[in-house]
Scaffold this motif. Structure first.
Motif, mmCIF file in Angstrom:
data_model
loop_
_atom_site.group_PDB
_atom_site.id
_atom_site.type_symbol
_atom_site.label_atom_id
_atom_site.label_comp_id
_atom_site.label_asym_id
_atom_site.label_seq_id
_atom_site.Cartn_x
_atom_site.Cartn_y
_atom_site.Cartn_z
ATOM 1 N N ARG A 1 0.781 -1.191 0.140
ATOM 2 C CA ARG A 1 -0.024 -0.094 0.265
ATOM 3 C C ARG A 1 0.845 1.184 0.162
ATOM 4 N NH1 ARG A 1 -4.041 -2.420 4.442
ATOM 5 N NH2 ARG A 1 -5.112 -4.052 2.923
ATOM 6 N N ARG A 2 1.866 1.039 0.717
ATOM 7 C CA ARG A 2 2.864 2.372 0.887
ATOM 8 C C ARG A 2 3.385 2.633 -0.532
ATOM 9 N NH1 ARG A 2 4.564 0.340 5.776
ATOM 10 N NH2 ARG A 2 6.399 -0.423 5.163
ATOM 11 N N TYR A 3 3.918 1.439 -1.233
ATOM 12 C CA TYR A 3 4.478 1.658 -2.659
ATOM 13 C C TYR A 3 3.302 2.114 -3.689
ATOM 14 C CZ TYR A 3 6.803 0.499 -7.026
ATOM 15 O OH TYR A 3 7.350 0.835 -8.243
ATOM 16 N N ALA A 4 2.232 1.757 -3.468
ATOM 17 C CA ALA A 4 1.237 2.276 -4.237
ATOM 18 C C ALA A 4 0.944 3.703 -4.188
ATOM 19 C CB ALA A 4 -0.435 1.499 -4.316
ATOM 20 N N ARG A 5 0.843 4.254 -2.734
ATOM 21 C CA ARG A 5 0.469 5.476 -2.494
ATOM 22 C C ARG A 5 1.697 6.337 -3.100
ATOM 23 N NH1 ARG A 5 1.695 9.143 1.618
ATOM 24 N NH2 ARG A 5 0.034 10.678 1.958
ATOM 25 N N HIS A 6 3.120 5.840 -2.515
ATOM 26 C CA HIS A 6 4.239 6.414 -3.315
ATOM 27 C C HIS A 6 4.186 6.679 -4.597
ATOM 28 C CE1 HIS A 6 8.259 8.223 -3.603
ATOM 29 N NE2 HIS A 6 8.558 6.983 -4.443
ATOM 30 N N TRP A 7 3.965 5.607 -5.366
ATOM 31 C CA TRP A 7 3.878 5.994 -6.924
ATOM 32 C C TRP A 7 2.816 6.828 -7.330
ATOM 33 C CZ3 TRP A 7 0.572 5.011 -10.909
ATOM 34 C CH2 TRP A 7 1.188 4.876 -12.386
ATOM 35 N N LEU A 8 1.686 6.667 -6.864
ATOM 36 C CA LEU A 8 0.479 7.666 -7.241
ATOM 37 C C LEU A 8 0.918 9.031 -7.079
ATOM 38 C CD1 LEU A 8 -2.834 5.747 -5.723
ATOM 39 C CD2 LEU A 8 -2.009 6.252 -8.252
ATOM 40 N N LEU A 9 1.507 9.126 -5.684
ATOM 41 C CA LEU A 9 1.897 10.670 -5.554
ATOM 42 C C LEU A 9 3.349 11.287 -5.891
ATOM 43 C CD1 LEU A 9 1.163 10.717 -1.585
ATOM 44 C CD2 LEU A 9 -0.434 11.692 -3.561
ATOM 45 N N ARG B 1 -12.732 6.888 -6.506
ATOM 46 C CA ARG B 1 -11.807 7.948 -7.323
ATOM 47 C C ARG B 1 -11.987 9.249 -6.809
ATOM 48 N NH1 ARG B 1 -11.598 7.457 -13.654
ATOM 49 N NH2 ARG B 1 -12.271 5.385 -13.149
ATOM 50 N N GLN B 2 -13.062 9.645 -6.215
ATOM 51 C CA GLN B 2 -13.329 10.781 -5.368
ATOM 52 C C GLN B 2 -12.236 11.009 -4.067
ATOM 53 O OE1 GLN B 2 -14.586 13.344 -6.954
ATOM 54 N NE2 GLN B 2 -13.600 14.574 -5.225
ATOM 55 N N ILE B 3 -12.525 9.869 -3.653
ATOM 56 C CA ILE B 3 -11.733 9.652 -2.310
ATOM 57 C C ILE B 3 -10.152 9.652 -2.674
ATOM 58 C CG2 ILE B 3 -10.808 8.231 -0.482
ATOM 59 C CD1 ILE B 3 -13.888 7.250 -0.402
ATOM 60 N N LEU B 4 -9.534 9.048 -3.649
ATOM 61 C CA LEU B 4 -8.202 8.994 -4.207
ATOM 62 C C LEU B 4 -7.767 10.470 -4.424
ATOM 63 C CD1 LEU B 4 -5.612 7.720 -4.881
ATOM 64 C CD2 LEU B 4 -6.582 7.060 -7.044
ATOM 65 N N GLU B 5 -8.573 11.071 -5.420
ATOM 66 C CA GLU B 5 -8.183 12.612 -5.698
ATOM 67 C C GLU B 5 -8.253 13.445 -4.533
ATOM 68 O OE1 GLU B 5 -11.199 13.502 -8.912
ATOM 69 O OE2 GLU B 5 -10.318 11.929 -10.036
#
Length: 88
Positions: free
Chosen positions: A9-17, A39-43
């Motif tokens: 999850r940390r990797y996915a978050r880092h990749w997105l950000l 999608r809205q929560i992610l944005e």
């Protein structure tokens, strides 16, 4: 086991950000088949809105926002593994 899940999850978050270009971000989000709410929560999370603020605007509990963002990160990580050959 939990440490591995948290690392994914940390990797996915880092990749997105940090690492994703706009086109990669759009590709991964569409491939992950996120619901409109996810999608809205992610944005909102990327914009820096706190989970408490998100829970007030959606009239839900903070724990449900946390659970939904965890599911988003899990879906994003699966797409990254499938298309970008990422492994932990």
């Amino acid at each position: 086991m939990r440490c591995l899940i948290d690392a994914k999850r940390r990797y996915a978050r880092h990749w997105l950000l940090e690492d994703a270009t706009e086109s990669e971000y759009n590709f991964v989000v569409s491939e992950a088949k996120l619901t409109d709410e996810q999608r809205q929560i992610l944005e909102d999370t990327i914009k820096g809105d706190l989970q408490v603020k998100q829970s007030f605007t959606r009239h839900t509990d903070v724990s449900s926002i946390k659970r939904k963002i965890r599911k988003v990160y899990d879906k994003v990580y699966k797409v990254l593994c499938r298309h970008f050959e990422v492994t932990l």
